[in-house]
Design an enzyme around this catalytic site. Structure first.
Site, PDB file in Angstrom:
ATOM      1  N   ASN A 166       1.144  -1.358   0.280  1.00 16.04           N
ATOM      2  CA  ASN A 166      -0.196   0.197   0.347  1.00 16.04           C
ATOM      3  C   ASN A 166       0.894   1.261   0.120  1.00 16.04           C
ATOM      4  O   ASN A 166       2.020   1.720   1.452  1.00 16.04           O
ATOM      5  CB  ASN A 166      -1.266  -0.118   1.039  1.00 16.04           C
ATOM      6  CG  ASN A 166      -1.964   1.490   1.454  1.00 16.04           C
ATOM      7  OD1 ASN A 166      -1.912   1.804   0.644  1.00 16.04           O
ATOM      8  ND2 ASN A 166      -2.163   1.241   2.895  1.00 16.04           N
ATOM      9  N   TRP A 167       0.960   1.913  -1.156  1.00 15.40           N
ATOM     10  CA  TRP A 167       1.447   3.141  -1.140  1.00 15.40           C
ATOM     11  C   TRP A 167       1.130   4.088  -0.473  1.00 15.40           C
ATOM     12  O   TRP A 167       1.541   5.743  -0.919  1.00 15.40           O
ATOM     13  CB  TRP A 167       1.789   2.933  -2.748  1.00 15.40           C
ATOM     14  CG  TRP A 167       2.727   2.338  -2.958  1.00 15.40           C
ATOM     15  CD1 TRP A 167       4.006   1.268  -2.827  1.00 15.40           C
ATOM     16  CD2 TRP A 167       3.339   1.852  -4.407  1.00 15.40           C
ATOM     17  NE1 TRP A 167       4.800   0.412  -4.021  1.00 15.40           N
ATOM     18  CE2 TRP A 167       4.374   0.878  -4.768  1.00 15.40           C
ATOM     19  CE3 TRP A 167       3.183   3.108  -6.031  1.00 15.40           C
ATOM     20  CZ2 TRP A 167       5.121   1.074  -6.222  1.00 15.40           C
ATOM     21  CZ3 TRP A 167       3.872   2.825  -7.129  1.00 15.40           C
ATOM     22  CH2 TRP A 167       4.644   1.499  -6.955  1.00 15.40           C
ATOM     23  N   LYS A 168       0.548   4.378  -0.255  1.00 20.99           N
ATOM     24  CA  LYS A 168      -0.931   5.401   0.362  1.00 20.99           C
ATOM     25  C   LYS A 168      -0.735   6.435  -0.440  1.00 20.99           C
ATOM     26  O   LYS A 168      -0.037   6.645  -1.463  1.00 20.99           O
ATOM     27  CB  LYS A 168      -0.182   5.590   1.470  1.00 20.99           C
ATOM     28  CG  LYS A 168      -0.455   4.506   2.773  1.00 20.99           C
ATOM     29  CD  LYS A 168       0.167   4.490   4.378  1.00 20.99           C
ATOM     30  CE  LYS A 168       0.223   3.773   4.746  1.00 20.99           C
ATOM     31  NZ  LYS A 168       0.411   3.883   6.335  1.00 20.99           N
ATOM     32  N   HIS A 203      -9.887   1.153   5.374  1.00 21.24           N
ATOM     33  CA  HIS A 203      -8.264   1.294   5.789  1.00 21.24           C
ATOM     34  C   HIS A 203      -7.759   2.187   6.713  1.00 21.24           C
ATOM     35  O   HIS A 203      -8.939   3.107   7.177  1.00 21.24           O
ATOM     36  CB  HIS A 203      -7.223   1.527   4.677  1.00 21.24           C
ATOM     37  CG  HIS A 203      -6.067   1.541   5.537  1.00 21.24           C
ATOM     38  ND1 HIS A 203      -5.891   2.308   6.443  1.00 21.24           N
ATOM     39  CD2 HIS A 203      -4.720   0.909   4.773  1.00 21.24           C
ATOM     40  CE1 HIS A 203      -4.363   2.495   6.567  1.00 21.24           C
ATOM     41  NE2 HIS A 203      -3.197   1.648   5.471  1.00 21.24           N
ATOM     42  N   GLU A 237      -6.914   4.197   8.231  1.00 24.07           N
ATOM     43  CA  GLU A 237      -7.083   5.624   8.171  1.00 24.07           C
ATOM     44  C   GLU A 237      -7.842   6.408   6.880  1.00 24.07           C
ATOM     45  O   GLU A 237      -8.169   6.996   7.786  1.00 24.07           O
ATOM     46  CB  GLU A 237      -5.378   5.910   6.709  1.00 24.07           C
ATOM     47  CG  GLU A 237      -4.183   6.129   7.660  1.00 24.07           C
ATOM     48  CD  GLU A 237      -3.135   5.364   6.248  1.00 24.07           C
ATOM     49  OE1 GLU A 237      -3.388   5.457   5.457  1.00 24.07           O
ATOM     50  OE2 GLU A 237      -2.151   4.845   7.003  1.00 24.07           O
ATOM     51  N   GLU A 270      -5.520  -5.455  10.489  1.00 23.97           N
ATOM     52  CA  GLU A 270      -4.207  -4.621  11.090  1.00 23.97           C
ATOM     53  C   GLU A 270      -4.703  -3.314  11.905  1.00 23.97           C
ATOM     54  O   GLU A 270      -5.377  -2.771  12.498  1.00 23.97           O
ATOM     55  CB  GLU A 270      -4.753  -3.437   9.548  1.00 23.97           C
ATOM     56  CG  GLU A 270      -4.284  -3.729   8.174  1.00 23.97           C
ATOM     57  CD  GLU A 270      -3.944  -2.585   7.604  1.00 23.97           C
ATOM     58  OE1 GLU A 270      -2.191  -3.016   6.815  1.00 23.97           O
ATOM     59  OE2 GLU A 270      -4.338  -1.663   6.870  1.00 23.97           O
ATOM     60  N   GLY A 277       2.301   2.214  10.787  1.00 24.65           N
ATOM     61  CA  GLY A 277       3.011   2.651  10.592  1.00 24.65           C
ATOM     62  C   GLY A 277       3.692   3.050  12.168  1.00 24.65           C
ATOM     63  O   GLY A 277       4.625   4.966  11.886  1.00 24.65           O
ATOM     64  N   SER A 279       3.603  -2.638  10.012  1.00 23.48           N
ATOM     65  CA  SER A 279       4.559  -2.505   9.920  1.00 23.48           C
ATOM     66  C   SER A 279       5.489  -3.942  10.136  1.00 23.48           C
ATOM     67  O   SER A 279       6.751  -4.562  10.491  1.00 23.48           O
ATOM     68  CB  SER A 279       5.200  -2.285  11.808  1.00 23.48           C
ATOM     69  OG  SER A 279       4.960  -1.026  12.013  1.00 23.48           O
ATOM     70  N   GLY A 310       2.642  -1.133   4.435  1.00 23.60           N
ATOM     71  CA  GLY A 310       2.898  -0.599   3.923  1.00 23.60           C
ATOM     72  C   GLY A 310       3.909   0.634   4.103  1.00 23.60           C
ATOM     73  O   GLY A 310       4.324   0.014   2.512  1.00 23.60           O
ATOM     74  N   GLY A 311       4.140   0.833   4.894  1.00 23.59           N
ATOM     75  CA  GLY A 311       5.848   1.974   4.904  1.00 23.59           C
ATOM     76  C   GLY A 311       6.858   0.609   3.805  1.00 23.59           C
ATOM     77  O   GLY A 311       7.922   1.540   2.723  1.00 23.59           O
TER      78      GLY A 311
END
Ligand code: PEP
Length: 247
Positions: free
Chosen positions: A11-13, A98, A100, A167, A173, A211, A232-233
């Site tokens: 997931n590049w957000k 998600h 977010e 998640e 994150g 993470s 993600g990251g």
């Protein structure tokens, strides 16, 4: 359900330009040469990159995942993107719920149920995200919260193609990963819910996200209940995404 093929979804957000995205795919393609990959890879770039990356992803067998969508089919909804539009550019999967989106954009259980239904009804596969906050976990409510999110989000779900991502919000994150046992026990809980709810519940892949990185991917993916990772990251760097894919 160790027999389900594992999925690694990045997931590049709201990161990456088209130029950076193309470079990422080129680097990943070189890294995959000569490697036998047993896992299915998905990438979720921003909407603006989807059509520019679809061919490069297809060339190396990566599925395109959208980060969000509207539940409406079409019309006066400025700034929104329909499922049909995503399908038209070659997207196969859509993230729904998600944390977010839930926390920063106030997406409610009711809205997410409509989105999951729209994605499925439009012939794409939702990756429906659930997870508790730190307060909820510390208050002993984690299982109850996840059940509630599943129950409301999947009520009346029309299709048979679905992916769940567990998640825990406190792990997204933050660099703080759930232990393999935390992930395993919640995945068992989610699997039971799915099997009771749907005749095809045992076929739903359940991913862990929060993470995930090369250092912990092997242990997480070794849990038979963990059918893959939502990353993600660590998905922003092709080397670390590749290491996770091959972990
Ligand atoms: C995510 O955004 O879905 C996620 C899991 O992020 P991170 O890996 O950075 O925690």
């Amino acid at each position: 359900m160790s027999e389900l093929p594992q999925i690694i979804a990045g997931n590049w957000k709201m990161n990456m330009t088209l130029t950076q995205g193309r470079k990422f795919i080129d680097t990943l393609a070189s890294g995959l040469v000569g490697k036998k990959l047993a896992r299915k890879l998905l990438l979720a770039p921003n909407f603006t990159l989807l059509s520019g990356l679809v061919q490069g992803c297809a060339d190396i067998g990566i599925g395109l995942l959208a980060q969000n969508c509207a539940f409406q089919d079409a019309g006066a909804f400025t700034g929104e993107t329909s499922v049909a539009m995503l399908k038209d550019v070659g997207v196969g999967y859509v993230l729904v719920g998600h944390s977010e989106r839930r926390q920063l954009f106030g997406e409610s259980d009711d809205l997410l149920r409509r989105k999951a239904q729209a994605v499925s009804g439009g012939g794409l596969v939702p990756i429906f995200c659930v997870g508790e906050t730190l307060d909820q976990r510390q208050g002993g409510e984690a299982f109850e919260i996840v059940t509630k999110q599943l129950r409301s989000g999947l009520d009346g779900f029309p299709g048979e193609k679905l992916i769940i991502a567990y998640e825990p919000v406190w792990a997204i994150g933050t660099g703080q990963t759930a232990t393999a046992e935390d992930a395993r026990s919640m995945h068992v809980h989610i699997r039971k819910f799915l099997e009771v709810q749907f005749p095809w519940g045992e076929m739903v892949p359940i991913l862990y996200g929060g993470s995930a990185k090369p250092e912990n991917a092997t242990e997480l993916l070794a849990q038979p209940e963990v059918n893959g990772l939502l990353v993600g990251g660590a998905s922003l760097d092709p080397e670390s995404f590749l290491q996770i894919a091959l972990a």
